[in-house]
Design a protein around this motif. Structure first.
Motif, mmCIF file in Angstrom:
data_model
loop_
_atom_site.group_PDB
_atom_site.id
_atom_site.type_symbol
_atom_site.label_atom_id
_atom_site.label_comp_id
_atom_site.label_asym_id
_atom_site.label_seq_id
_atom_site.Cartn_x
_atom_site.Cartn_y
_atom_site.Cartn_z
ATOM 1 N N MET A 149 0.823 -1.216 0.000
ATOM 2 C CA MET A 149 0.000 0.000 0.000
ATOM 3 C C MET A 149 0.854 1.261 0.000
ATOM 4 O O MET A 149 0.435 2.305 -0.499
ATOM 5 C CB MET A 149 -0.959 -0.017 1.192
ATOM 6 C CG MET A 149 -2.104 -1.015 1.036
ATOM 7 S SD MET A 149 -3.369 -0.838 2.302
ATOM 8 C CE MET A 149 -2.461 -1.363 3.753
ATOM 9 N N ALA A 150 2.073 1.166 0.569
ATOM 10 C CA ALA A 150 2.984 2.319 0.538
ATOM 11 C C ALA A 150 3.346 2.662 -0.899
ATOM 12 O O ALA A 150 3.451 3.841 -1.265
ATOM 13 C CB ALA A 150 4.237 2.014 1.355
ATOM 14 N N ILE A 151 3.542 1.633 -1.721
ATOM 15 C CA ILE A 151 3.829 1.858 -3.142
ATOM 16 C C ILE A 151 2.633 2.524 -3.808
ATOM 17 O O ILE A 151 2.768 3.471 -4.588
ATOM 18 C CB ILE A 151 4.163 0.527 -3.837
ATOM 19 C CG1 ILE A 151 5.449 -0.065 -3.247
ATOM 20 C CG2 ILE A 151 4.285 0.715 -5.343
ATOM 21 C CD1 ILE A 151 5.743 -1.471 -3.731
ATOM 22 N N SER A 152 1.445 2.039 -3.497
ATOM 23 C CA SER A 152 0.222 2.604 -4.085
ATOM 24 C C SER A 152 0.032 4.065 -3.693
ATOM 25 O O SER A 152 -0.357 4.896 -4.515
ATOM 26 C CB SER A 152 -0.995 1.778 -3.642
ATOM 27 O OG SER A 152 -2.196 2.331 -4.114
ATOM 28 N N GLY A 160 11.569 -1.349 -10.091
ATOM 29 C CA GLY A 160 10.858 -1.731 -8.879
ATOM 30 C C GLY A 160 9.374 -1.914 -9.128
ATOM 31 O O GLY A 160 8.870 -1.727 -10.243
ATOM 32 N N ALA A 161 8.660 -2.257 -8.044
ATOM 33 C CA ALA A 161 7.221 -2.492 -8.154
ATOM 34 C C ALA A 161 6.468 -1.226 -8.516
ATOM 35 O O ALA A 161 5.340 -1.290 -9.020
ATOM 36 C CB ALA A 161 6.692 -3.071 -6.837
ATOM 37 N N ASP A 210 7.351 0.829 -10.786
ATOM 38 C CA ASP A 210 7.575 1.121 -12.206
ATOM 39 C C ASP A 210 6.658 0.263 -13.075
ATOM 40 O O ASP A 210 6.344 -0.884 -12.732
ATOM 41 C CB ASP A 210 9.029 0.837 -12.589
ATOM 42 C CG ASP A 210 10.010 1.703 -11.812
ATOM 43 O OD1 ASP A 210 9.751 2.917 -11.709
ATOM 44 O OD2 ASP A 210 11.016 1.156 -11.309
ATOM 45 N N GLN A 211 6.263 0.832 -14.202
ATOM 46 C CA GLN A 211 5.432 0.088 -15.140
ATOM 47 C C GLN A 211 6.204 -1.118 -15.672
ATOM 48 O O GLN A 211 7.383 -0.995 -16.015
ATOM 49 C CB GLN A 211 5.017 0.981 -16.311
ATOM 50 C CG GLN A 211 3.849 1.901 -16.021
ATOM 51 C CD GLN A 211 2.506 1.200 -16.146
ATOM 52 O OE1 GLN A 211 2.432 -0.024 -16.251
ATOM 53 N NE2 GLN A 211 1.443 1.966 -16.099
ATOM 54 N N PRO A 212 5.574 -2.297 -15.738
ATOM 55 C CA PRO A 212 6.259 -3.459 -16.314
ATOM 56 C C PRO A 212 6.501 -3.256 -17.805
ATOM 57 O O PRO A 212 5.761 -2.537 -18.475
ATOM 58 C CB PRO A 212 5.279 -4.612 -16.062
ATOM 59 C CG PRO A 212 3.954 -3.964 -15.877
ATOM 60 C CD PRO A 212 4.218 -2.623 -15.271
ATOM 61 N N GLU A 213 7.524 -3.901 -18.303
ATOM 62 C CA GLU A 213 7.839 -3.790 -19.735
ATOM 63 C C GLU A 213 6.840 -4.583 -20.563
ATOM 64 O O GLU A 213 6.518 -4.216 -21.690
ATOM 65 C CB GLU A 213 9.258 -4.301 -19.980
ATOM 66 C CG GLU A 213 9.847 -3.858 -21.299
ATOM 67 C CD GLU A 213 11.327 -4.184 -21.378
ATOM 68 O OE1 GLU A 213 11.654 -5.386 -21.399
ATOM 69 O OE2 GLU A 213 12.152 -3.254 -21.405
ATOM 70 N N ASP A 214 6.344 -5.676 -19.986
ATOM 71 C CA ASP A 214 5.361 -6.499 -20.704
ATOM 72 C C ASP A 214 4.586 -7.344 -19.702
ATOM 73 O O ASP A 214 5.124 -7.754 -18.664
ATOM 74 C CB ASP A 214 6.059 -7.403 -21.724
ATOM 75 C CG ASP A 214 5.082 -8.105 -22.662
ATOM 76 O OD1 ASP A 214 3.902 -7.697 -22.688
ATOM 77 O OD2 ASP A 214 5.494 -9.044 -23.359
ATOM 78 N N VAL A 215 3.322 -7.582 -20.008
ATOM 79 C CA VAL A 215 2.484 -8.502 -19.245
ATOM 80 C C VAL A 215 1.725 -9.357 -20.259
ATOM 81 O O VAL A 215 1.241 -8.833 -21.277
ATOM 82 C CB VAL A 215 1.465 -7.762 -18.347
ATOM 83 C CG1 VAL A 215 0.563 -8.770 -17.624
ATOM 84 C CG2 VAL A 215 2.179 -6.883 -17.330
ATOM 85 N N GLY A 216 1.678 -10.650 -20.027
ATOM 86 C CA GLY A 216 0.983 -11.534 -20.964
ATOM 87 C C GLY A 216 0.253 -12.648 -20.254
ATOM 88 O O GLY A 216 0.424 -12.873 -19.051
ATOM 89 N N VAL A 217 -0.588 -13.358 -21.007
ATOM 90 C CA VAL A 217 -1.403 -14.458 -20.481
ATOM 91 C C VAL A 217 -0.892 -15.764 -21.069
ATOM 92 O O VAL A 217 -0.658 -15.861 -22.284
ATOM 93 C CB VAL A 217 -2.891 -14.269 -20.823
ATOM 94 C CG1 VAL A 217 -3.711 -15.458 -20.323
ATOM 95 C CG2 VAL A 217 -3.424 -12.976 -20.219
ATOM 96 N N VAL A 218 -0.730 -16.767 -20.201
ATOM 97 C CA VAL A 218 -0.268 -18.087 -20.617
ATOM 98 C C VAL A 218 -1.251 -19.141 -20.134
ATOM 99 O O VAL A 218 -1.667 -19.125 -18.971
ATOM 100 C CB VAL A 218 1.126 -18.408 -20.042
ATOM 101 C CG1 VAL A 218 1.583 -19.801 -20.479
ATOM 102 C CG2 VAL A 218 2.137 -17.365 -20.458
ATOM 103 N N ILE A 219 -1.658 -20.047 -21.011
ATOM 104 C CA ILE A 219 -2.512 -21.179 -20.645
ATOM 105 C C ILE A 219 -1.948 -22.435 -21.309
ATOM 106 O O ILE A 219 -1.676 -22.438 -22.522
ATOM 107 C CB ILE A 219 -3.979 -20.956 -21.083
ATOM 108 C CG1 ILE A 219 -4.569 -19.731 -20.370
ATOM 109 C CG2 ILE A 219 -4.829 -22.191 -20.782
ATOM 110 C CD1 ILE A 219 -5.994 -19.407 -20.764
ATOM 111 N N ASP A 220 -1.769 -23.459 -20.530
ATOM 112 C CA ASP A 220 -1.204 -24.731 -21.009
ATOM 113 C C ASP A 220 0.128 -24.530 -21.725
ATOM 114 O O ASP A 220 0.412 -25.169 -22.740
ATOM 115 C CB ASP A 220 -2.185 -25.440 -21.947
ATOM 116 C CG ASP A 220 -3.372 -26.030 -21.214
ATOM 117 O OD1 ASP A 220 -3.307 -26.108 -19.974
ATOM 118 O OD2 ASP A 220 -4.369 -26.384 -21.863
#
Length: 551
Positions: A410-413, A473-474, A476-486
């Motif tokens: 929450m401190a980050i938020s 750090g947390a 900072d915006q991530p460089e990429d986020v993706g979804v993985v299934i199987d």
């Protein structure tokens, strides 16, 4: 307690305006406001609510959220035609469009009124149009013009249908006699059969496999609409009718199975896999409040014609700026796709090959809308923002090791102004509060193409991958986020963890998957509290959290 409020309610035209006094303030939801108007003014006809939007010169716009109105605002009731049943505009996310009329016991039947028993469960033709909001995109406007689709989930108040003409006459007389002398009706077999048939068809409009609480609600609505049917010697006065409805729904499903309704035939013994030769084994039915779980094919279509449309789609997805055509064909093939997913249990890699258009942000939004009649991204993000303050108060009161983790998140938020980071922190905090490990579903890497990342992604059954720059750090915006299934990378280049969670949530519905066990309470909260899908049935842990949120 909220401050008292008053609203100006316009009934159709400005020449009929009435004052609605709200002693406890404006209700917390549009649902509650709808019920308040129904109760105070005795409204029985279907309507939707509109408010004056300042952004458009005080023109009337459909009311989609209670936050759009204030004290002393003007609302307008737009009554919907009950005669034209072929096309109706409804907004599933705006309950005001689906106000619930309860037929008066004293109403007379007409030869022009169609017998409910002549209505095929797959012959409801309705149009669904979702209005835009701050998070909504054009993908959240889905038109249901084919007869195979339901257009709303189980209603907040169940509507007792009109029965056959002879049944209505008998019930009207019996209700009058009950009102005068208190005499209850013991319905003869033919009358009971007519009542149960009509109730079964009305229930099936919302659910093929109604839950115990839904049957209880329907039975209670029946004796409220027709008090003469109340039962002596039972605690609630409708326990016998609930039992009758349970048996009737089973018989009704058997009848539909014989005529080949896919939502029923999928569970017939001849369609069971080897080793599941029992009627109650592995029942395929809605388990996450799906409204269109396994619909019929569109009128006039066959599996062969649908397969041709699917093959045509493979060509359309290769064209540029072709979203409108893709959306139309994905809508047309929705029922065919659902049958393939539910009946055949296809592998994700095969589905990606057969239905590449499904694995895009726009189509995941649209598919979720088709299945639940609720918009995905707009509601998901808006509800997260709505509950942020209440959840932060709960998280800040948590002690022990979990409390320390929550304080750091929450401190980050608190020190970050980026709305995406704030939402990410909220989801991470929710997992910690529910004693669940988010790292079992969200895998973090420094390089998406590294050997470690490729190995981690290939071993992921269901989850997200997150790529951060070295030293980031947390906050900072991530460089990429993706979804993985199987082990298959289905989506990437998403904005944030919260965006990724929304897409993962949508894909779980679109592919008919189960929630990851390691985050089952987090996903239950997202489904039943954030998205309000089957929100009346909660686990004890989520129920306790919800109570604290609204204290």
């Amino acid at each position: 307690m909220s401050s008292p409020a008053i609203l100006r309610i316009v009934f159709g035209g400005d020449d009929d305006a009435r004052k609605l006094a709200l002693k406890t303030g404006i209700p917390k939801s549009v649902d509650d406001l709808v019920l308040e108007i129904m109760t105070v003014f005795g409204v029985k006809q279907k309507f939707r609510l509109q408010y004056k939007d300042k952004d458009f010169g005080n023109e009337y716009m459909n009311l989609m959220s209670i936050s759009q109105i204030e004290d002393r605002d003007t609302l307008k009731l737009i009554f919907l035609s009950t005669e034209d049943s072929s096309i109706q505009e409804t907004a599933p996310d705006a309950p005001t469009c689906c106000t619930i009329p309860v037929p008066s016991p004293s109403s007379t039947c007409s030869s022009d009124t169609p017998d409910m028993r002549d209505v095929n469960p797959c012959s409801i033709v309705q149009e669904l149009n979702i209005s835009d909001d701050s998070f909504c995109s054009s993908t959240e406007t889905v038109i249901f013009t084919s007869p195979e689709s339901r257009t709303s989930s189980w209603p907040q108040v169940f509507v007792v249908p009109r029965f056959s003409c002879s049944a209505e006459i008998q019930l009207q007389r019996a209700d009058t006699e009950f009102s005068n002398s208190g005499m209850l009706l013991i319905p003869p077999p033919k009358l009971r059969s007519d009542i149960l048939e009509g109730m079964a068809e009305e229930i099936f409009k919302y659910a093929a496999y109604p839950t115990d609480s839904q049957l209880d609600q329907a039975a209670e609505a029946l004796i409220n609409a027709h008090p003469c049917l109340r039962e002596k010697g039972t605690r609630t006065g409708h326990e016998g009718w609930k039992h009758y409805l349970k048996i009737k729904m089973s018989n009704f499903r058997s009848k539909l199975s014989k005529i080949g309704h896919p939502e029923i035939t999928v569970n017939s013994l001849r369609n069971k896999r080897k080793g599941q030769g029992k009627a109650a084994s592995n029942i395929k039915k809605p388990r996450k409040a799906e409204v269109n779980f396994l619909p019929c094919l569109p009128k006039g279509e066959t599996e062969e014609s649908m397969e041709k449309e699917r093959i045509a789609l493979l060509t359309e997805v290769k064209k540029r700026n072709n979203e409108a055509v893709i959306k139309e064909k994905m809508q047309l093939t929705f029922s065919y796709r659902r049958q393939e997913l539910v009946e055949d249990l296809a592998m994700v890699s095969d589905l990606q090959t057969r239905w590449p258009a499904l694995f895009t942000v726009n189509e995941i939004n649209a598919e979720f809308m088709r299945i639940t009649t609720v918009p995905l991204l707009s509601k998901f993000m808006a509800q997260l923002d709505r509950y942020t303050v209440n959840l932060h108060k709960i998280f800040s009161s948590k002690g022990g090791a979990s409390g320390q983790k929550l304080s750091r998140i929450m401190a980050i938020s608190d020190k970050c102004d980026d709305i995406h980071i704030k939402r990410d922190c909220l989801i991470q905090s929710l997992c910690v509060y529910l004693n669940e490990d988010i790292t079992t579903v969200v895998k973090e890497f420094e390089d998406c193409n590294s050997e470690e990342a490729e190995r981690g992604i290939s071993e992921t059954t269901l989850g997200l991958f997150l790529v951060r720059k070295e030293g980031a750090g947390a906050e900072d915006q991530p460089e990429d986020v993706g979804v993985v299934i199987d082990g298959v990378k289905l989506l990437q280049n998403l904005k944030s963890i919260s965006f990724g969670f929304a897409m993962l949530f949508g894909l779980i519905y679109a592919l008919n998957l189960s929630y990851p066990q390691n985050l089952k309470f987090t996903f239950e909260f997202l489904q039943k509290v954030v998205m309000n899908l089957d929100g009346s049935k909660l686990s004890s842990k989520i129920q306790a959290l919800k109570i604290k949120m609204f204290q």
